[in-house]
Design a protein around this motif. Structure first.
Motif, PDB file in Angstrom:
ATOM      1  N   TYR A 172      11.554   4.004 -43.211  1.00  0.00           N
ATOM      2  CA  TYR A 172      10.252   3.616 -42.695  1.00  0.00           C
ATOM      3  C   TYR A 172      10.414   2.927 -41.340  1.00  0.00           C
ATOM      4  O   TYR A 172      11.356   2.150 -41.134  1.00  0.00           O
ATOM      5  CB  TYR A 172       9.545   2.672 -43.672  1.00  0.00           C
ATOM      6  N   LYS A 173       9.482   3.222 -40.440  1.00  0.00           N
ATOM      7  CA  LYS A 173       9.509   2.677 -39.081  1.00  0.00           C
ATOM      8  C   LYS A 173       8.208   1.930 -38.816  1.00  0.00           C
ATOM      9  O   LYS A 173       7.127   2.442 -39.126  1.00  0.00           O
ATOM     10  CB  LYS A 173       9.671   3.825 -38.077  1.00  0.00           C
ATOM     11  N   PRO A 174       8.272   0.723 -38.240  1.00  0.00           N
ATOM     12  CA  PRO A 174       7.030  -0.014 -37.962  1.00  0.00           C
ATOM     13  C   PRO A 174       6.304   0.577 -36.762  1.00  0.00           C
ATOM     14  O   PRO A 174       6.890   1.310 -35.965  1.00  0.00           O
ATOM     15  CB  PRO A 174       7.537  -1.425 -37.666  1.00  0.00           C
ATOM     16  N   ASP A 175       5.038   0.230 -36.620  1.00  0.00           N
ATOM     17  CA  ASP A 175       4.270   0.697 -35.470  1.00  0.00           C
ATOM     18  C   ASP A 175       4.318  -0.301 -34.320  1.00  0.00           C
ATOM     19  O   ASP A 175       3.496  -0.256 -33.406  1.00  0.00           O
ATOM     20  CB  ASP A 175       2.812   0.962 -35.866  1.00  0.00           C
ATOM     21  N   THR A 176       5.306  -1.206 -34.375  1.00  0.00           N
ATOM     22  CA  THR A 176       5.455  -2.204 -33.333  1.00  0.00           C
ATOM     23  C   THR A 176       6.939  -2.446 -33.051  1.00  0.00           C
ATOM     24  O   THR A 176       7.785  -2.207 -33.921  1.00  0.00           O
ATOM     25  CB  THR A 176       4.798  -3.546 -33.748  1.00  0.00           C
ATOM     26  N   HIS A 199       9.141   7.682 -42.454  1.00  0.00           N
ATOM     27  CA  HIS A 199       9.447   8.079 -41.076  1.00  0.00           C
ATOM     28  C   HIS A 199      10.481   9.196 -41.119  1.00  0.00           C
ATOM     29  O   HIS A 199      11.605   8.999 -41.584  1.00  0.00           O
ATOM     30  CB  HIS A 199       9.989   6.894 -40.280  1.00  0.00           C
TER      31      HIS A 199
END
Length: 300
Positions: A172-176, A199
């Protein structure tokens, strides 16, 4: 790290504690029923305590004290709130009971550990039994393969990712790119709440992807080409660094030539290290799968 059980040694909890001690070699365990020791350490009931030389120096096991609960307490609390990844800690990280990890990619040279570590440690306290927090020094040459695994470049540091190391691994990848404590907390909480979408790595689709007899697949065109119910589609999942894949390449190209005029059979390949699929996980290279027409049933 030193685990001490304040118990009547004939109790069920004491027996569970002793059983766990027999399975753990790298930490000393002790048990006491001495009232004097209870008083010295301000313990007024049966309790299991970890004494350590990092973070807050002591952790008490609250709640259930089954063998499973005690083992989870031992494997999680014996590590710092944020564990630095290295050769010594790798086995404890991946071999522990907690299979969800927040990875903080930081640069020691750029002072990121000083900037972000304390905030991450504070957040980690609230997720201790659910997510293991791990720091990775991106300056280390040995750690470049980890960045590649997540499709990251060193220029993106500092950054964070989440990985779930269950049977069906997910990233998983953050949007920030913000690594403030609030952003870390929000990212981890969204993961726990099941609100994050996996992700998946994907390359851009080359303009000449269908120029050669062996067609090039990436994540974005895979389903369209492979799940064509009117064609049998052979897919080679390869890795650029794989020696066996390189040996197969000329043979596979010959196969493509043999079937290039056949409208019912498509020969394809995909770099599975740079393109990931939600429905298909590849663990070895090369992997060949034939997707049959009509029902798209997979033959391996």
């Amino acid at each position: 790290s030193f685990f001490l059980s304040f118990q009547d040694q004939s109790s069920d909890t004491a027996k569970n504690f002793i059983a766990v001690a027999g399975t753990v070699d790298d930490h000393p365990f002790a048990i006491t029923s001495s009232e004097e020791v209870f008083s010295d350490y301000k313990v007024d009931t049966d309790r299991i305590v970890l004494f350590k030389k990092f973070d807050d120096n002591r952790s008490d096991l609250e709640g259930e004290q089954s063998e499973k609960d005690i083992k989870k307490f031992v494997t999680s609390e014996a590590l710092p709130l944020v564990v630095e990844f290295n050769h010594e800690t790798a086995q404890k990280i991946f071999g522990g009971e907690i299979k969800s990890h927040l990875l903080l990619f930081l640069s020691q040279e750029s002072g990121h550990f000083d900037s972000y570590l304390s905030g991450a440690q504070e957040v980690a306290k609230g997720f201790r039994d659910q997510v293991l927090f791990v720091s990775i020094n991106a300056d280390e040459e040995d750690h470049q393969r980890i960045l590649e695994f997540f499709g990251m470049k060193k220029e993106e540091i500092p950054a964070m990712r989440l990985i779930r190391l269950e049977e069906d691994m997910a990233k998983y990848k953050p949007d920030t790119t913000d690594l403030s404590a609030d952003k870390i907390k929000s990212f981890v909480q969204s993961f726990i709440d099941g609100k994050l979408k996996q992700h998946l790595l994907s390359q851009d689709l080359p303009e000449d992807w269908d120029k050669e007899p062996v067609k090039v697949l990436v994540s974005t065109n895979f389903d369209e080409i492979v799940f064509d119910k009117e064609k049998d589609v052979l897919v080679e999942f390869y890795a650029p660094w794989c020696g066996h894949c390189k040996q197969l390449a000329p043979i596979y190209d010959q196969l493509g030539e043999k079937f290039k005029e056949n409208k019912n059979i498509v020969i394809t390949k995909m770099d599975a290290t740079a393109n990931e699929l939600e429905h298909t996980k590849i663990t070895s290279f090369p992997t060949l799968k034939l997707y049959a027409k009509e029902d798209n049933k997979v033959h391996i």
